[in-house]
Design an enzyme around this catalytic site. Sequence first.
Site, PDB file in Angstrom:
ATOM      1  N   GLN A  31      -1.601  -9.310  -5.437  1.00 19.71           N
ATOM      2  CA  GLN A  31      -1.097  -9.489  -6.786  1.00 19.71           C
ATOM      3  C   GLN A  31      -1.624  -8.633  -7.772  1.00 19.71           C
ATOM      4  O   GLN A  31      -2.582  -8.503  -8.148  1.00 19.71           O
ATOM      5  CB  GLN A  31      -1.394 -10.985  -7.174  1.00 19.71           C
ATOM      6  CG  GLN A  31      -0.984 -11.411  -8.331  1.00 19.71           C
ATOM      7  CD  GLN A  31      -1.653 -12.866  -9.050  1.00 19.71           C
ATOM      8  OE1 GLN A  31      -2.693 -13.144  -8.533  1.00 19.71           O
ATOM      9  NE2 GLN A  31      -0.764 -13.502  -9.883  1.00 19.71           N
ATOM     10  N   GLY A  32      -0.537  -7.971  -8.332  1.00 24.24           N
ATOM     11  CA  GLY A  32      -0.970  -6.992  -9.505  1.00 24.24           C
ATOM     12  C   GLY A  32      -0.425  -7.351 -10.959  1.00 24.24           C
ATOM     13  O   GLY A  32       0.583  -6.858 -11.300  1.00 24.24           O
ATOM     14  N   TYR A  33      -1.087  -8.217 -11.409  1.00 22.37           N
ATOM     15  CA  TYR A  33      -0.933  -8.733 -12.620  1.00 22.37           C
ATOM     16  C   TYR A  33      -1.926  -8.119 -13.726  1.00 22.37           C
ATOM     17  O   TYR A  33      -1.619  -7.435 -14.651  1.00 22.37           O
ATOM     18  CB  TYR A  33      -1.160 -10.363 -12.594  1.00 22.37           C
ATOM     19  CG  TYR A  33       0.134 -10.929 -12.393  1.00 22.37           C
ATOM     20  CD1 TYR A  33       1.109 -10.428 -11.483  1.00 22.37           C
ATOM     21  CD2 TYR A  33       0.305 -12.276 -12.846  1.00 22.37           C
ATOM     22  CE1 TYR A  33       1.991 -11.376 -11.216  1.00 22.37           C
ATOM     23  CE2 TYR A  33       1.335 -13.032 -12.359  1.00 22.37           C
ATOM     24  CZ  TYR A  33       2.208 -12.322 -11.809  1.00 22.37           C
ATOM     25  OH  TYR A  33       3.601 -13.266 -11.225  1.00 22.37           O
ATOM     26  N   SER A  34      -3.271  -8.433 -13.488  1.00 23.31           N
ATOM     27  CA  SER A  34      -4.298  -8.170 -14.479  1.00 23.31           C
ATOM     28  C   SER A  34      -4.513  -6.385 -14.692  1.00 23.31           C
ATOM     29  O   SER A  34      -4.348  -5.738 -13.734  1.00 23.31           O
ATOM     30  CB  SER A  34      -5.644  -8.669 -13.964  1.00 23.31           C
ATOM     31  OG  SER A  34      -5.502 -10.175 -13.906  1.00 23.31           O
ATOM     32  N   GLU A  81       3.402 -24.715  -6.915  1.00 24.74           N
ATOM     33  CA  GLU A  81       2.434 -24.626  -5.882  1.00 24.74           C
ATOM     34  C   GLU A  81       1.159 -25.037  -6.366  1.00 24.74           C
ATOM     35  O   GLU A  81      -0.131 -24.559  -6.167  1.00 24.74           O
ATOM     36  CB  GLU A  81       2.287 -23.505  -5.095  1.00 24.74           C
ATOM     37  CG  GLU A  81       3.680 -23.191  -4.188  1.00 24.74           C
ATOM     38  CD  GLU A  81       3.588 -24.268  -3.031  1.00 24.74           C
ATOM     39  OE1 GLU A  81       2.716 -24.737  -2.724  1.00 24.74           O
ATOM     40  OE2 GLU A  81       4.616 -23.864  -2.244  1.00 24.74           O
ATOM     41  N   SER A 132      -8.456 -18.553 -17.021  1.00 27.06           N
ATOM     42  CA  SER A 132      -9.919 -19.166 -17.001  1.00 27.06           C
ATOM     43  C   SER A 132      -9.806 -20.542 -17.688  1.00 27.06           C
ATOM     44  O   SER A 132      -8.854 -21.018 -17.977  1.00 27.06           O
ATOM     45  CB  SER A 132     -10.693 -18.250 -18.161  1.00 27.06           C
ATOM     46  OG  SER A 132     -10.218 -18.473 -19.289  1.00 27.06           O
ATOM     47  N   ASN A 133     -10.926 -21.145 -17.315  1.00 24.13           N
ATOM     48  CA  ASN A 133     -10.789 -22.651 -17.714  1.00 24.13           C
ATOM     49  C   ASN A 133     -10.784 -22.619 -19.139  1.00 24.13           C
ATOM     50  O   ASN A 133     -10.201 -23.690 -19.567  1.00 24.13           O
ATOM     51  CB  ASN A 133     -12.135 -23.230 -17.293  1.00 24.13           C
ATOM     52  CG  ASN A 133     -12.207 -23.363 -15.495  1.00 24.13           C
ATOM     53  OD1 ASN A 133     -11.109 -22.951 -14.989  1.00 24.13           O
ATOM     54  ND2 ASN A 133     -12.905 -24.455 -15.230  1.00 24.13           N
ATOM     55  N   GLU A 134     -11.193 -21.743 -19.847  1.00 26.72           N
ATOM     56  CA  GLU A 134     -11.023 -21.873 -21.153  1.00 26.72           C
ATOM     57  C   GLU A 134      -9.573 -21.740 -21.538  1.00 26.72           C
ATOM     58  O   GLU A 134      -9.013 -22.576 -22.554  1.00 26.72           O
ATOM     59  CB  GLU A 134     -11.762 -20.585 -22.063  1.00 26.72           C
ATOM     60  CG  GLU A 134     -13.304 -20.767 -22.399  1.00 26.72           C
ATOM     61  CD  GLU A 134     -13.994 -20.396 -20.799  1.00 26.72           C
ATOM     62  OE1 GLU A 134     -13.284 -19.833 -20.005  1.00 26.72           O
ATOM     63  OE2 GLU A 134     -14.989 -21.113 -20.584  1.00 26.72           O
TER      64      GLU A 134
END
Lengths: 362, 398
Positions: B126-129, B244, B383-385
């Site tokens: 996966q190439g997102y970030s 999913e 992230s959870n934030e």
Amino acid sequence: MDFTHTDTRRMLADTIERYLRDKYPLAPRVEAGNAAPGFQPAHYEGLAELGVIAALFPEDQGGFGGEGFDIAVVFEELGKRLVNEPALDNALVPGPILAAAGKMDAVEEIIAGSARYALAAEEPQAFYDLTEVETKAVKSGDGYALSGTKSVVKYASGCAGFIVSARTDAGISLFLVAPDAIELREYNTVDGGQACEITLDGAPGEMLVEDGASALDAASGRAIVALSAEALGIMATIREMTIDYLRQRKQFGVPIGKFQALQHRMAEMLLEIEQARSAVINAAAALEKPQPERDRVLAATKYSIGRIGRLVAEESIQMHGGIGMTWEFDLGHFAKRLILIDHEWGDQDFHLARFINASRAA
Amino acid sequence: MDLNFTPEEQDFRTEVRNWLADNLPEDLATKTRNDAPLTKDDMVRWQVILNDKGWLTYGWPTEFGGAGWGPVKQFIFEDEMARACAPRILPFGLKMLAPVLMKFGSKEQQDHYLPRMCDGTDWWCQGYSEPGAGSDLASLKTAAVRSGDHYVVNGQKTWTTLGQYADWIFCLVRTSKEGKPQEGISFLLIDMKSPGIEVRPIRTIDGGHEVNEVFFTDVKVPAENLVGEENKGWTYAKYLLTHERTNIAGVGKSNQELDRLKALARSQKRGGKPLSEDPLFAARMARVEIDLMNMEITNLRVLAEAEAGGVPGPESSMLKILGTEIEQELTDLTRRALGRSATALTPEVDEPGYNGPHVAPEGFNNATGVYFNHRKTTIYGGSNEIQKNIITKMITGL
Ligand SMILES: Cc1cc2nc3c(=O)[nH]c(=O)nc-3n(C[C@H](O)[C@H](O)[C@H](O)COP(=O)(O)OP(=O)(O)OC[C@H]3O[C@@H](n4cnc5c(N)ncnc54)[C@H](O)[C@@H]3O)c2cc1C
């Protein structure tokens, strides 16, 4: 009341700080920590030359310090730069035991940094309790013969001698064992350092201290002050790194430090670190206090350091995002040492239980 | 109310359990149980076994050759897989890209890529970030410029999980600088063997290698590798993220980890007694067990709603937060339960031919590494934030 250090201690801290800033970058330290012997001997000797080891010993043992605050000052500086030279394991802990046994030549060598000794006291089943000793010592000729296993003895390879705890009919005593009588199995540790497992199979030992339990207790007090101060130094560095990162790192067009969700967490981290500092000061002052107050304070400190250390390590990684997870970025190495400090000389649960017991006795 | 699964669902659970008992290779289960790193071969081997049974594409609709199971059956299946310590199925191709292709891809793309995912021909990453685009994904800069029948791609992706093994990468790329940043993004499929791609490893704090940097220098990508429409990639990416997510909490895995922790705590001794009887440690274990119990019901509530046709919104964010926090707590307790032996760095103990010291109990040689590695779970996948931001926005409108 006065919470400032004496001029001598401040000078000592400055000297160590300068040496480390100029000569002790992190990359070689990390590399050394993942090979044998787990540290950089030239730096260990360099620190000894600066008087770092001498500061850990009182004058009558050839040093110029040895009090709780001397220990705290030294180890806080070492912690700030994530120093993994074995000043605790090979000098602070074994030195006074050897001094108590009248081995002044050995103490002199330790202070000079020319010889190292290791305490082999923890056993695989001990779970931090150094009175859980199964190693046996039986009389044999002039001395004793020791049999048993010792676990996670740090920086043991290359030591001039081992101080081994073993059970006699009378109780737990400490013995001096020569390195060639011992089988070492070395490995690295998660925080970058070296340790080994030790097997003794009738190894000849010389009785050093008969009342081993008291000697171990005294050693544990010094070690707790040192480790807690080291943790405090590490937290101070992590704190600076994290504040810097919150200022620099931009997402959504602003520095992430602008998000209140992170500001409040940073604020909590800051106030907990202040609590840790108070705990270290309290422990350093309590080292010479009578029981049970000494035990109560030492246990409270190590508990606090364990709890706050985890918070600081985890929160700082989280606030750094992905970069905090990487080997190349310094933060992770500081976080690892901080977490592992909880695994040395008793974790937070061990000391919480000790605190409860000591409070009952008070 | 009835908190039980239907008899049919329970039969299905038994069927899956029995099949796993007969077909999951012991060596793979042991590695997974001990958190030892799995090789590419390990993962592909398991995928092929599942595929032969028809259970690899359990989340896919039947029209694409999937099992067509609803959310509850999928949950049961994943739960049993986790309890049996089956290797986790990598999500990138089967669970992330596949739904996007099914919904937005061309017929040619579906026919070509979907079967190759199943038989192990193509390994996807996966190439997102990007270095500057993490939580703020829409600020990504990797540029794709149309030139005749292909795009020319320049830029850098990072944190690419297991990209070192990948044959293909699905990327979000910038095709326009006009308008809002979300509006100029496209979804592109790129062959990792294309000239101009360089993959560099990133070492994580535990010493492992699972993430990478991927550099693109004048990489030529055929225009037919664009999914859907140009500049609409953000819509597809968002679709992918909400898809999913009903089992994101990892209940099965955490239950399995909890069982393992309990067994460890029974065998470790503190003060001469089993650690499981130490009041402080027992309290820590009890707390996480209670959290996990509650989370299981929360997860089932979300499932029931999904089964009835609902689309999980903020619920998936809740499950992600709860699931990762519990998972992290379990890795923390496992490390603590090892006492001093948790400090040893001897992950190679499980490798054949190892003859060094055994410091930690068998199966727990890398517990501290696992603890540090699991810090990632509250950082990646949003992230959870960021999840909390989503929850407040969607539920409270604040
Ligand atoms: C092990 C691992 C594997 C990964 N695998 C992949 C992969 O395969 N493919 C891929 O594309 N990506 C992958 N990622 C990347 C992952 O998705 C990002 O790390 C994540 O989105 C966070 O971005 P960041 O690291 O840039 O952190 P940042 O966005 O810089 O965040 C830093 C901190 O700021 C907080 N923060 C940011 N914005 C806000 C806000 N608005 N409000 C409150 N807090 C905020 C974050 O929560 C975090 O604590 C992976 C990451 C890791 C660690």
